[in-house]
Design a protein around this motif. Structure first.
Motif, PDB file in Angstrom:
ATOM      1  N   PHE A 153       0.710  -1.235   0.128  1.00  0.00           N
ATOM      2  CA  PHE A 153      -0.193  -0.163  -0.250  1.00  0.00           C
ATOM      3  C   PHE A 153       0.949   1.027  -0.035  1.00  0.00           C
ATOM      4  O   PHE A 153       1.684   1.692   0.684  1.00  0.00           O
ATOM      5  CB  PHE A 153      -0.786  -0.146   0.974  1.00  0.00           C
ATOM      6  CG  PHE A 153      -2.347  -1.261   0.992  1.00  0.00           C
ATOM      7  CD1 PHE A 153      -3.393  -0.533   0.506  1.00  0.00           C
ATOM      8  CD2 PHE A 153      -1.707  -2.736   1.601  1.00  0.00           C
ATOM      9  CE1 PHE A 153      -4.182  -1.348   0.700  1.00  0.00           C
ATOM     10  CE2 PHE A 153      -2.954  -2.737   1.649  1.00  0.00           C
ATOM     11  CZ  PHE A 153      -4.158  -2.652   1.179  1.00  0.00           C
ATOM     12  N   GLU A 154       0.920   2.336  -1.024  1.00  0.00           N
ATOM     13  CA  GLU A 154       1.005   3.754  -0.780  1.00  0.00           C
ATOM     14  C   GLU A 154      -0.224   4.271   0.247  1.00  0.00           C
ATOM     15  O   GLU A 154       0.300   5.317   0.175  1.00  0.00           O
ATOM     16  CB  GLU A 154       1.850   3.677  -2.697  1.00  0.00           C
ATOM     17  CG  GLU A 154       3.300   3.457  -2.941  1.00  0.00           C
ATOM     18  CD  GLU A 154       3.579   3.702  -2.225  1.00  0.00           C
ATOM     19  OE1 GLU A 154       3.682   5.257  -1.664  1.00  0.00           O
ATOM     20  OE2 GLU A 154       4.876   2.841  -2.419  1.00  0.00           O
ATOM     21  N   LYS A 155      -0.737   3.987  -0.693  1.00  0.00           N
ATOM     22  CA  LYS A 155      -2.141   4.982   0.408  1.00  0.00           C
ATOM     23  C   LYS A 155      -3.548   4.268   0.807  1.00  0.00           C
ATOM     24  O   LYS A 155      -3.150   2.652   1.267  1.00  0.00           O
ATOM     25  CB  LYS A 155      -3.345   5.633  -1.197  1.00  0.00           C
ATOM     26  CG  LYS A 155      -2.192   6.812  -1.700  1.00  0.00           C
ATOM     27  CD  LYS A 155      -3.337   7.111  -3.156  1.00  0.00           C
ATOM     28  CE  LYS A 155      -2.475   8.524  -3.475  1.00  0.00           C
ATOM     29  NZ  LYS A 155      -3.744   9.027  -4.478  1.00  0.00           N
ATOM     30  N   SER A 156      -4.144   4.347   1.665  1.00  0.00           N
ATOM     31  CA  SER A 156      -4.613   4.215   2.529  1.00  0.00           C
ATOM     32  C   SER A 156      -4.118   2.576   3.299  1.00  0.00           C
ATOM     33  O   SER A 156      -4.655   2.044   4.081  1.00  0.00           O
ATOM     34  CB  SER A 156      -6.175   3.338   1.744  1.00  0.00           C
ATOM     35  OG  SER A 156      -6.791   4.157   1.072  1.00  0.00           O
ATOM     36  N   ARG A 157      -2.617   2.959   4.168  1.00  0.00           N
ATOM     37  CA  ARG A 157      -1.791   1.996   4.332  1.00  0.00           C
ATOM     38  C   ARG A 157      -2.526   1.704   6.135  1.00  0.00           C
ATOM     39  O   ARG A 157      -2.417   1.018   6.495  1.00  0.00           O
ATOM     40  CB  ARG A 157      -0.185   2.151   4.128  1.00  0.00           C
ATOM     41  CG  ARG A 157       0.501   1.313   5.433  1.00  0.00           C
ATOM     42  CD  ARG A 157       1.393   2.054   5.001  1.00  0.00           C
ATOM     43  NE  ARG A 157       3.035   1.640   4.110  1.00  0.00           N
ATOM     44  CZ  ARG A 157       3.040   2.981   3.365  1.00  0.00           C
ATOM     45  NH1 ARG A 157       3.064   4.125   3.813  1.00  0.00           N
ATOM     46  NH2 ARG A 157       4.231   2.666   1.778  1.00  0.00           N
ATOM     47  N   ASN A 158      -2.883   2.603   6.240  1.00  0.00           N
ATOM     48  CA  ASN A 158      -3.081   2.365   7.801  1.00  0.00           C
ATOM     49  C   ASN A 158      -4.648   2.037   7.774  1.00  0.00           C
ATOM     50  O   ASN A 158      -4.688   1.583   8.908  1.00  0.00           O
ATOM     51  CB  ASN A 158      -3.328   4.098   8.424  1.00  0.00           C
ATOM     52  CG  ASN A 158      -1.411   4.550   8.217  1.00  0.00           C
ATOM     53  OD1 ASN A 158      -0.677   3.527   9.411  1.00  0.00           O
ATOM     54  ND2 ASN A 158      -2.339   6.048   8.056  1.00  0.00           N
ATOM     55  N   LEU A 159      -5.064   2.361   6.995  1.00  0.00           N
ATOM     56  CA  LEU A 159      -7.264   1.765   7.272  1.00  0.00           C
ATOM     57  C   LEU A 159      -6.760  -0.036   6.849  1.00  0.00           C
ATOM     58  O   LEU A 159      -7.117  -0.430   7.512  1.00  0.00           O
ATOM     59  CB  LEU A 159      -8.121   2.028   5.871  1.00  0.00           C
ATOM     60  CG  LEU A 159      -8.873   1.693   5.593  1.00  0.00           C
ATOM     61  CD1 LEU A 159     -10.387   1.445   7.155  1.00  0.00           C
ATOM     62  CD2 LEU A 159      -9.990   2.129   4.564  1.00  0.00           C
ATOM     63  N   ALA A 160      -5.397  -0.674   5.803  1.00  0.00           N
ATOM     64  CA  ALA A 160      -4.894  -1.636   5.910  1.00  0.00           C
ATOM     65  C   ALA A 160      -5.158  -1.887   7.130  1.00  0.00           C
ATOM     66  O   ALA A 160      -4.937  -3.333   7.160  1.00  0.00           O
ATOM     67  CB  ALA A 160      -3.767  -1.570   4.842  1.00  0.00           C
ATOM     68  N   PHE A 161      -4.051  -1.586   7.005  1.00  0.00           N
ATOM     69  CA  PHE A 161      -3.505  -2.140   8.640  1.00  0.00           C
ATOM     70  C   PHE A 161      -4.507  -2.309   9.653  1.00  0.00           C
ATOM     71  O   PHE A 161      -4.686  -3.685  10.722  1.00  0.00           O
ATOM     72  CB  PHE A 161      -2.274  -1.314   9.363  1.00  0.00           C
ATOM     73  CG  PHE A 161      -1.150  -1.530   9.334  1.00  0.00           C
ATOM     74  CD1 PHE A 161      -0.603  -2.398   8.721  1.00  0.00           C
ATOM     75  CD2 PHE A 161      -0.014   0.225   9.156  1.00  0.00           C
ATOM     76  CE1 PHE A 161       0.480  -2.011   8.322  1.00  0.00           C
ATOM     77  CE2 PHE A 161       0.582   0.602   8.760  1.00  0.00           C
ATOM     78  CZ  PHE A 161       1.275  -1.010   7.940  1.00  0.00           C
TER      79      PHE A 161
END
Length: 415
Positions: free
Chosen positions: A130-138
């Motif tokens: 992930f480059e974007k929405s990485r924290n959402l993915a976590f």
């Protein structure tokens, strides 16, 4: 962004959540319902059985520093597949164990498996994808684990009551294979392994070129430089302190009995935290992407301070309703244990996340094995849950301070 580019990173996120559930949460969380039945079945003390956690934690702490380098040298899908099979085999052996020696040996093997299929691997994989929405993915990966625990824990308890602990453990071993094998085959270390780009990178002109340059020309910092950096010290302190609110719900049933509101209410408080987390955790990840980790984490930790004050009030008032409200508020601070560690470490280490997070996690797991004894020790010394909640509130205040000053010590800020 084509359909596969848009879809597959989220599939990897779900798969990592299922692998974490099958390998880590099953044998560090669900196993809690086995402690008393195993003690009774083997005719040993409960404290002797609980030593399983000590062996598990120490072996994980020793193994984790090697994880980052090893998973980059081998095919991650094959490595995870092997870990799943060894985990299930260890569970099969435990289901037939007749003494604690076998139990402890398998705990050591499970500790190694958890290191190679746990939080560090999850963090590295999602960070790569992930480059974007990485924290959402976590956060979404952590939600998968929360849903797993909410469903599997009561089912396992019923299996123990209906049959016995050995049958229940055998079922967990089968479940590890069912969840783990297909998930392992889905997960790849980085999108380039499938000829893809990280999620969000193709939305910007020249992203592919920038991505390649980023991976080929960036200079890695030495392990010594990482360990002696301010980012490392602050991240270690944060990941240790976040384990206090992260473990507090284990005392809620005891809290219910000691305050007179009842063990059932205490258990219900645990359920409130678990169910609320399914909704709150993705919001935490989204807010960190939207407003930045510094602002978002400060907000969520502040709700934790309020929660501990409410729980102090509930303790004094011996109120069921206020206790349940406090457990709802504590959900955010509690659920920062896991995804919050990944989010904060990514914020502090940036491009050195893989190396930094593995080292931080190793130290935090070692120290974390003493978290529950500290909390129970405070309770025994003061005979008051107010003291326990105030202490946790203090750790939360310190975490806010670490988040605020963290910006000055981020590794990439010094380049």
């Amino acid at each position: 962004m084509n359909k596969k580019q848009r879809f597959y990173p989220w599939l990897v996120t779900i798969a990592m959540g299922l692998i974490m559930s099958a390998i880590v949460d099953t044998y560090s969380g669900v196993i809690g319902v086995f402690l008393t039945p195993i003690a009774n079945g083997m005719k040993v003390k409960l404290s002797d059985v609980s030593f399983f956690y000590t062996v598990l934690g120490l072996v994980m702490a020793v193994t984790i520093p090697f994880v980052e380098k090893i998973i980059k040298k081998f095919n991650l899908s094959i490595e995870l597949l092997g870990v799943v099979i060894i985990t299930a085999l260890s569970a099969f052996i435990i289901s037939n164990a007749k003494n604690l020696i076998i139990f402890y040996i398998m705990a050591g093997i499970l500790g190694i498996c958890m290191a190679f299929g746990g939080l560090v691997v999850q963090g590295i994989v999602i960070n790569n994808w992930f480059e974007k929405s990485r924290n959402l993915a976590f956060s979404i990966s952590s939600v998968i684990e929360s849903i797993f625990l909410v469903i599997v824990t009561p089912i396992t308890s019923l299996l123990i009551q209906k049959f016995n602990w050995k049958v229940a453990f055998f079922v967990l071993a089968i479940m590890t294979l069912v969840l783990g094998i297909p998930s392992a085959l889905i997960v790849k270390l980085k999108p380039e392994d499938l000829g893809m780009l990280p999620y969000g990178s193709s939305e910007e002109k020249g992203a592919s070129i920038n991505n390649i340059e980023k991976q080929t020309v960036k200079k890695n910092i030495s392990t010594k430089a990482v360990v002696f950096s301010g980012a490392f010290v602050i991240s270690v302190l944060f990941t240790i302190l976040v384990q206090f609110p992260g473990n507090i719900i284990q005392l809620f049933p005891t809290y219910g009995v000691s305050t007179g509101i009842g063990a059932t209410t205490g258990a219900l408080m645990v359920s409130v935290v678990s169910f609320a987390g399914i909704i709150i955790v993705p919001i935490i990840g989204w807010s960190c992407d939207k407003f930045g980790p510094q602002k978002a984490l400060t907000f969520w930790l502040t709700t934790g301070i309020v929660a501990f004050l409410v729980l102090c009030w509930a303790t004094k008032a011996r109120s069921k309703d206020i206790s349940l409200f406090g457990s709802l508020l504590i959900c955010a601070a509690y659920n920062l244990f896991g995804s919050g560690q990944e989010i904060f470490a990514r914020y502090m280490f940036e491009d050195e996340f893989d190396q930094g997070f593995s080292l931080v996690t190793s130290v935090s797991y070692f120290v974390g094995s003493f978290i529950m004894p500290i909390l129970t020790g405070i309770l025994e010394m003061t005979n008051s849950f107010v003291a326990v909640y105030l202490f946790c509130g203090l750790t939360t205040i310190i975490m806010i301070f670490l988040v605020i000053i963290g910006k000055k010590y981020r590794i990439n800020e010094k380049r």
